[in-house]
Motif scaffolding. Structure first.
Motif, PDB file in Angstrom:
ATOM      1  N   ASN A   1      -2.244  -4.947   2.205  1.00  0.00           N
ATOM      2  CA  ASN A   1      -2.911  -4.716   0.925  1.00  0.00           C
ATOM      3  C   ASN A   1      -2.365  -5.585  -0.202  1.00  0.00           C
ATOM      4  O   ASN A   1      -2.662  -5.334  -1.374  1.00  0.00           O
ATOM      5  CB  ASN A   1      -2.785  -3.242   0.524  1.00  0.00           C
TER       6      ASN A   1
ATOM      7  N   LEU B   1      -4.761  -6.907  -2.818  1.00  0.00           N
ATOM      8  CA  LEU B   1      -5.542  -5.954  -3.605  1.00  0.00           C
ATOM      9  C   LEU B   1      -4.894  -5.683  -4.955  1.00  0.00           C
ATOM     10  O   LEU B   1      -3.669  -5.577  -5.056  1.00  0.00           O
ATOM     11  CB  LEU B   1      -5.702  -4.637  -2.839  1.00  0.00           C
TER      12      LEU B   1
ATOM     13  N   GLU C   1      -8.346  -1.719  -6.803  1.00  0.00           N
ATOM     14  CA  GLU C   1      -8.761  -1.793  -5.396  1.00  0.00           C
ATOM     15  C   GLU C   1      -7.877  -0.924  -4.514  1.00  0.00           C
ATOM     16  O   GLU C   1      -8.359  -0.293  -3.567  1.00  0.00           O
ATOM     17  CB  GLU C   1      -8.718  -3.247  -4.926  1.00  0.00           C
ATOM     18  N   ARG C   2      -6.597  -0.871  -4.815  1.00  0.00           N
ATOM     19  CA  ARG C   2      -5.693  -0.001  -4.048  1.00  0.00           C
ATOM     20  C   ARG C   2      -6.071   1.471  -4.237  1.00  0.00           C
ATOM     21  O   ARG C   2      -6.014   2.264  -3.290  1.00  0.00           O
ATOM     22  CB  ARG C   2      -4.252  -0.229  -4.471  1.00  0.00           C
TER      23      ARG C   2
ATOM     24  N   VAL D   1      -9.118   2.640  -4.996  1.00  0.00           N
ATOM     25  CA  VAL D   1     -10.362   2.849  -4.254  1.00  0.00           C
ATOM     26  C   VAL D   1     -10.076   2.962  -2.760  1.00  0.00           C
ATOM     27  O   VAL D   1     -10.621   3.823  -2.063  1.00  0.00           O
ATOM     28  CB  VAL D   1     -11.358   1.702  -4.534  1.00  0.00           C
ATOM     29  N   SER D   2      -9.193   2.096  -2.277  1.00  0.00           N
ATOM     30  CA  SER D   2      -8.837   2.094  -0.865  1.00  0.00           C
ATOM     31  C   SER D   2      -8.251   3.437  -0.443  1.00  0.00           C
ATOM     32  O   SER D   2      -8.603   3.975   0.613  1.00  0.00           O
ATOM     33  CB  SER D   2      -7.835   0.968  -0.595  1.00  0.00           C
TER      34      SER D   2
ATOM     35  N   MET E   1     -12.980  -3.864   1.615  1.00  0.00           N
ATOM     36  CA  MET E   1     -12.537  -4.294   0.296  1.00  0.00           C
ATOM     37  C   MET E   1     -12.832  -5.760   0.012  1.00  0.00           C
ATOM     38  O   MET E   1     -12.354  -6.299  -0.987  1.00  0.00           O
ATOM     39  CB  MET E   1     -11.032  -4.029   0.130  1.00  0.00           C
TER      40      MET E   1
ATOM     41  N   SER F   1      -7.866  -5.173   5.206  1.00  0.00           N
ATOM     42  CA  SER F   1      -6.808  -4.389   4.576  1.00  0.00           C
ATOM     43  C   SER F   1      -6.603  -3.106   5.367  1.00  0.00           C
ATOM     44  O   SER F   1      -7.336  -2.824   6.327  1.00  0.00           O
ATOM     45  CB  SER F   1      -7.140  -4.084   3.110  1.00  0.00           C
TER      46      SER F   1
ATOM     47  N   ASP G   1      -9.389  -0.704   6.465  1.00  0.00           N
ATOM     48  CA  ASP G   1     -10.276  -1.097   7.559  1.00  0.00           C
ATOM     49  C   ASP G   1      -9.827  -0.505   8.890  1.00  0.00           C
ATOM     50  O   ASP G   1     -10.663  -0.162   9.730  1.00  0.00           O
ATOM     51  CB  ASP G   1     -10.347  -2.622   7.658  1.00  0.00           C
TER      52      ASP G   1
END
Length: 317
Positions: free
Chosen positions: A88, A91, A95-96, A98-99, A191, A196, A199
């Protein structure tokens, strides 16, 4: 059975359930997530299919330098700290966030509806995939699967999702799958263009709908309306599981460059040791692995399962 002594000095020992008989690496979304993560992070590991749960009653779990770690989230944190890997790193903070939110939706919500489909509604088909050998294997499989069914129903009721009707549970499942399809869109990975950690999580769960639940609602949805999720699963399978071929491979997901004559299918091999650069058979002989190409020899760095292929296919109909 006498336990085998394991030396985990500087080696990742991955404990997980035995391979099922249908060629899929695991019937457990979390086992498949963990093994896929190790491949994505390019970390050599050794599988140990003993079926023994961790001290916390979890599966999968790992041993590394005689340290035992269970729970996929804690395992990943541990490996990042000890080995400096980080899928990651590209990211940003948003984004982290959201992940992580997507990971929790998949593991704490979507997982339970999959478990219901796999171990309650579709138990007869799941029982065929469980791999057990011996003179009483059929009886043992029946007992194991029905015990698992009872455990799943009890835990789902405790979670709360099991208190809804079957139709309501499938409504929740469909909402989760549509959310994933909308988030993925026409991107290569969840992402963006680079893989990442999320996935590994999403693939571990969607692969169950894709390859272990024949004829069920989630399979019809992923291979029908939500075709981008099916292409996503194929993309990850080809890149990180070059030895995994499925008897029911659909040419809809194939690259236009792929030729029928070049395909050869074989059951997923039970490698005791795996790395992305090479692996070894039981006698210790090196087996060449090329994770960046599929079994046709075509590159997998650039997705060969794109939405354009699907649109071309639809136009030809």
């Amino acid at each position: 059975r006498k336990e085998q002594e394991l030396d985990s000095k500087d080696a990742i020992i991955l404990h997980q359930f035995s391979r099922p008989s249908n060629g899929v690496p695991s019937l457990s979304p979390f086992c498949l997530k963990m093994e896929t993560y190790l491949r994505m992070a390019d970390l050599p590991y050794q599988n140990y299919f003993d079926g023994k749960l961790s001290p916390q009653g979890k599966m999968p779990w790992i041993e590394y330098n005689h340290k035992k770690v269970s729970g996929t989230e804690f395992i990943i944190d541990f490996l990042e700290e000890k080995l400096g890997v980080n899928l990651n790193k590209h990211l940003g903070p948003h984004e982290r966030a959201v992940s992580r939110a997507v990971t929790k939706m998949v593991e704490e919500h979507f997982y339970w509806t999959l478990a219901y489909c796999q171990w309650v509604e579709n138990l007869h088909e799941t029982q065929k995939m469980v791999s057990l050998f011996g003179p009483f294997s059929d009886l043992l499989k029946w007992i194991l699967c029905h015990l698992t069914k009872g455990i799943v129903k009890r835990e789902m009721y405790g979670h709360g999702i099991g208190r809804f009707s079957e139709e309501e549970m499938y409504t929740l499942m469909e909402k989760d799958m549509r959310t994933l399809a909308g988030l993925l869109g026409d991107k290569k990975y969840i992402m963006g263009p680079t893989v990442s950690t999320v996935d590994a999580t999403v693939f571990g769960h969607l692969a169950q709908a894709m390859w272990t639940l024949p004829g069920t609602r989630p399979e019809r949805l992923i291979k029908g309306e939500l075709i981008n999720l099916a292409m996503y699963c194929e993309r990850i399978r080809r890149k990180f599981w070059p030895e995994w071929h499925h008897d029911d491979d659909n040419t809809l997901y194939e690259s236009e460059e792929s030729s029928e004559g070049s395909k050869t299918y074989s059951p997923l091999q039970d490698f005791s040791f795996y790395s992305r650069t090479e692996t070894f058979d039981e006698e210790g002989n090196s087996i060449s692995q090329t994770p960046d190409t599929d079994y046709t020899g075509h590159s997998l760095f650039d997705s060969d399962v794109d939405m354009d292929d699907y649109r071309d296919h639809e136009q030809c109909k």
